[in-house]
Motif scaffolding. Structure first.
Motif, PDB file in Angstrom:
ATOM      1  N   SER A  22       0.816  -1.227   0.000  1.00 16.23           N
ATOM      2  CA  SER A  22       0.000   0.000   0.000  1.00 16.23           C
ATOM      3  C   SER A  22       0.846   1.271   0.000  1.00 16.23           C
ATOM      4  O   SER A  22       0.458   2.279  -0.561  1.00 16.23           O
ATOM      5  CB  SER A  22      -0.907   0.022   1.231  1.00 16.23           C
ATOM      6  OG  SER A  22      -0.102   0.175   2.396  1.00 16.23           O
ATOM      7  N   GLY A  23       2.009   1.204   0.650  1.00 19.06           N
ATOM      8  CA  GLY A  23       2.749   2.442   0.929  1.00 19.06           C
ATOM      9  C   GLY A  23       2.133   3.107   2.146  1.00 19.06           C
ATOM     10  O   GLY A  23       1.146   2.608   2.712  1.00 19.06           O
ATOM     11  N   PRO A  24       2.709   4.234   2.570  1.00 17.97           N
ATOM     12  CA  PRO A  24       2.206   4.913   3.767  1.00 17.97           C
ATOM     13  C   PRO A  24       0.727   5.275   3.630  1.00 17.97           C
ATOM     14  O   PRO A  24       0.274   5.651   2.548  1.00 17.97           O
ATOM     15  CB  PRO A  24       3.061   6.177   3.836  1.00 17.97           C
ATOM     16  CG  PRO A  24       4.289   5.846   3.044  1.00 17.97           C
ATOM     17  CD  PRO A  24       3.869   4.885   1.981  1.00 17.97           C
ATOM     18  N   VAL A  25      -0.010   5.129   4.711  1.00 20.61           N
ATOM     19  CA  VAL A  25      -1.447   5.416   4.706  1.00 20.61           C
ATOM     20  C   VAL A  25      -1.661   6.913   4.468  1.00 20.61           C
ATOM     21  O   VAL A  25      -1.140   7.741   5.194  1.00 20.61           O
ATOM     22  CB  VAL A  25      -2.076   4.978   6.044  1.00 20.61           C
ATOM     23  CG1 VAL A  25      -3.544   5.370   6.106  1.00 20.61           C
ATOM     24  CG2 VAL A  25      -1.909   3.472   6.234  1.00 20.61           C
ATOM     25  N   PRO A  26      -2.391   7.265   3.392  1.00 20.35           N
ATOM     26  CA  PRO A  26      -2.573   8.683   3.049  1.00 20.35           C
ATOM     27  C   PRO A  26      -3.802   9.290   3.738  1.00 20.35           C
ATOM     28  O   PRO A  26      -4.668   8.544   4.213  1.00 20.35           O
ATOM     29  CB  PRO A  26      -2.816   8.623   1.547  1.00 20.35           C
ATOM     30  CG  PRO A  26      -3.545   7.321   1.370  1.00 20.35           C
ATOM     31  CD  PRO A  26      -3.090   6.386   2.455  1.00 20.35           C
ATOM     32  N   PRO A  27      -3.905  10.622   3.764  1.00 20.99           N
ATOM     33  CA  PRO A  27      -5.079  11.245   4.383  1.00 20.99           C
ATOM     34  C   PRO A  27      -6.330  11.132   3.502  1.00 20.99           C
ATOM     35  O   PRO A  27      -7.441  11.282   3.984  1.00 20.99           O
ATOM     36  CB  PRO A  27      -4.667  12.710   4.548  1.00 20.99           C
ATOM     37  CG  PRO A  27      -3.576  12.917   3.557  1.00 20.99           C
ATOM     38  CD  PRO A  27      -2.913  11.592   3.329  1.00 20.99           C
ATOM     39  N   ASN A  28      -6.138  10.881   2.201  1.00 22.06           N
ATOM     40  CA  ASN A  28      -7.261  10.945   1.250  1.00 22.06           C
ATOM     41  C   ASN A  28      -7.355   9.701   0.368  1.00 22.06           C
ATOM     42  O   ASN A  28      -7.292   9.811  -0.865  1.00 22.06           O
ATOM     43  CB  ASN A  28      -7.078  12.166   0.357  1.00 22.06           C
ATOM     44  CG  ASN A  28      -5.693  12.159  -0.320  1.00 22.06           C
ATOM     45  OD1 ASN A  28      -4.805  11.391   0.084  1.00 22.06           O
ATOM     46  ND2 ASN A  28      -5.528  12.962  -1.345  1.00 22.06           N
ATOM     47  N   PRO A  29      -7.522   8.511   0.937  1.00 20.44           N
ATOM     48  CA  PRO A  29      -7.514   7.291   0.113  1.00 20.44           C
ATOM     49  C   PRO A  29      -8.516   7.318  -1.031  1.00 20.44           C
ATOM     50  O   PRO A  29      -8.169   6.956  -2.164  1.00 20.44           O
ATOM     51  CB  PRO A  29      -7.866   6.183   1.106  1.00 20.44           C
ATOM     52  CG  PRO A  29      -7.558   6.731   2.442  1.00 20.44           C
ATOM     53  CD  PRO A  29      -7.744   8.211   2.348  1.00 20.44           C
ATOM     54  N   SER A  30      -9.745   7.756  -0.785  1.00 22.23           N
ATOM     55  CA  SER A  30     -10.765   7.707  -1.851  1.00 22.23           C
ATOM     56  C   SER A  30     -10.344   8.553  -3.040  1.00 22.23           C
ATOM     57  O   SER A  30     -10.505   8.138  -4.191  1.00 22.23           O
ATOM     58  CB  SER A  30     -12.118   8.214  -1.358  1.00 22.23           C
ATOM     59  OG  SER A  30     -12.431   7.647  -0.141  1.00 22.23           O
ATOM     60  N   GLU A  31      -9.816   9.736  -2.766  1.00 23.40           N
ATOM     61  CA  GLU A  31      -9.387  10.619  -3.859  1.00 23.40           C
ATOM     62  C   GLU A  31      -8.274   9.989  -4.672  1.00 23.40           C
ATOM     63  O   GLU A  31      -8.278  10.043  -5.903  1.00 23.40           O
ATOM     64  CB  GLU A  31      -8.857  11.944  -3.294  1.00 23.40           C
ATOM     65  CG  GLU A  31      -9.922  12.973  -3.069  1.00 23.40           C
ATOM     66  CD  GLU A  31      -9.357  14.154  -2.304  1.00 23.40           C
ATOM     67  OE1 GLU A  31      -8.357  14.726  -2.764  1.00 23.40           O
ATOM     68  OE2 GLU A  31      -9.907  14.452  -1.227  1.00 23.40           O
ATOM     69  N   LEU A  32      -7.329   9.387  -3.976  1.00 30.12           N
ATOM     70  CA  LEU A  32      -6.217   8.737  -4.681  1.00 30.12           C
ATOM     71  C   LEU A  32      -6.728   7.618  -5.577  1.00 30.12           C
ATOM     72  O   LEU A  32      -6.329   7.490  -6.730  1.00 30.12           O
ATOM     73  CB  LEU A  32      -5.225   8.143  -3.684  1.00 30.12           C
ATOM     74  CG  LEU A  32      -4.119   9.032  -3.142  1.00 30.12           C
ATOM     75  CD1 LEU A  32      -3.162   8.191  -2.314  1.00 30.12           C
ATOM     76  CD2 LEU A  32      -3.356   9.700  -4.280  1.00 30.12           C
ATOM     77  N   LEU A  33      -7.635   6.795  -5.030  1.00 31.83           N
ATOM     78  CA  LEU A  33      -8.119   5.641  -5.783  1.00 31.83           C
ATOM     79  C   LEU A  33      -9.009   6.057  -6.946  1.00 31.83           C
ATOM     80  O   LEU A  33      -9.183   5.320  -7.905  1.00 31.83           O
ATOM     81  CB  LEU A  33      -8.864   4.676  -4.852  1.00 31.83           C
ATOM     82  CG  LEU A  33      -7.981   4.056  -3.763  1.00 31.83           C
ATOM     83  CD1 LEU A  33      -8.818   3.278  -2.762  1.00 31.83           C
ATOM     84  CD2 LEU A  33      -6.901   3.154  -4.360  1.00 31.83           C
ATOM     85  N   ASN A  34      -9.570   7.257  -6.850  1.00 36.62           N
ATOM     86  CA  ASN A  34     -10.455   7.760  -7.900  1.00 36.62           C
ATOM     87  C   ASN A  34      -9.718   8.651  -8.898  1.00 36.62           C
ATOM     88  O   ASN A  34     -10.330   9.202  -9.800  1.00 36.62           O
ATOM     89  CB  ASN A  34     -11.600   8.544  -7.244  1.00 36.62           C
ATOM     90  CG  ASN A  34     -12.813   8.625  -8.155  1.00 36.62           C
ATOM     91  OD1 ASN A  34     -12.961   7.802  -9.062  1.00 36.62           O
ATOM     92  ND2 ASN A  34     -13.655   9.615  -7.941  1.00 36.62           N
TER      93      ASN A  34
END
Ligand SMILES: Nc1ncnc2c1ncn2[C@@H]1O[C@H](COP(=O)(O)OP(=O)(O)OP(=O)(O)O)[C@@H](O)[C@H]1O
Ligand SMILES: [Mg+2]
Length: 249
Positions: A138-150
């Protein structure tokens, strides 16, 4: 048959999460009856997707701890064992476990690839002790997962990877807590819902199916986890959008 105990790899160097990995029974004991069940799941997914391109797959569930990561990882191993070039990506950016399962560091992974244009993704993807199976943690847990995945960057990245691998499997969060999986379900080729018997509520499964239908996801089928059978508790597979408890094939 409580064969799946949480195990922490001896080589686990992860620093950013305390999550444990899952047991790769298909790698450790490929002749075990449970490994055979994972091969059956593999075959059934292939049947479900017959005549369709299925290069990108996600295994998800309604809620936490239904066995998504276990089923995704073990089924990925069986595809690799069959000779397919498989990439297994941890897109559960909230509770990542893939690095622990494969005993890999997680200081660089998907989130870095998506946010750092300088990075060559080939350097971040790791081979595993399973032939034909590569992984991207995954790499470091980001603050905005949904945005990254979208993001377009994610979608473009997947298109690139499709040219390099036969099959890309994503481990993702459950459907009902966050929108990440619904977002991804809209653009991957197929979705398989893991339903843990005695844990999953019918209402929750129905709601998950509604969310998938909303984005026109291609729900290929269900993996019934913890199904009581002659051999103890194992894995079964059901087809299609319909849903019935205990109906496994
Ligand atoms: N059939 C099974 N029999 C016994 N234990 C199981 C079975 N399937 C999964 N487990 C165990 O249940 C726990 C949760 O499994 P897993 O991590 O695969 O679920 P998950 O849906 O990915 O969870 P999360 O929502 O946290 O990502 C793990 O300890 C796993 O070993
Ligand atoms: Mg998981």
């Amino acid at each position: 048959m409580a064969i799946f105990k949480k195990q922490k790899s001896k080589n686990d160097l992860s620093t950013d999460t305390m999550e444990n990995g899952v047991m790769l029974i298909t790698e450790v004991t490929p002749k075990d009856v449970v490994s055979e069940q994972f091969r059956t799941i593999r075959t059934n997914v292939e049947f479900s997707a017959v005549d369709k391109e299925y290069k990108t797959l996600i295994f998800t569930s309604s809620n936490v701890s239904e066995g998504k990561s276990t089923v995704a990882a073990n089924t990925a191993v069986t595809w690799a064992q069959q000779g397919k070039k498989v990439l297994f990506i941890d897109a559960d950016l909230r509770r990542p476990t893939l690095h622990a399962t494969f005993g890999l560091p997680n200081n660089q992974g998907l989130t870095n690839v998506l946010t750092n244009k300088e990075l060559d993704y080939h350097d971040v993807i790791k081979t595993t002790r399973v032939e034909n199976l590569s992984v991207l943690t995954s790499g470091p847990v980001p603050p905005n997962p949904s945005e990254l995945l979208n993001s377009d960057r994610m979608k473009n990245y997947i298109e690139l990877l499709k040219g390099e691998y036969d099959l890309i499997i994503f481990d993702v969060p459950p459907m009902l807590q966050v929108t990440d999986t619904q977002i991804m379900a809209a653009y991957v080729d197929g979705v398989i819902l893991v339903v843990r018997q005695g844990v999953a509520q019918q209402k929750a499964v129905t709601r998950s199916i509604e969310l998938l239908e909303m984005v026109h996801a291609n729900l290929l089928g269900y993996v019934m986890n913890d199904v009581a059978s002659r051999n103890g508790y194992g894995y079964g597979y059901g087809y299609g959008y319909g849903y019935g408890y205990g109906e496994t094939k």
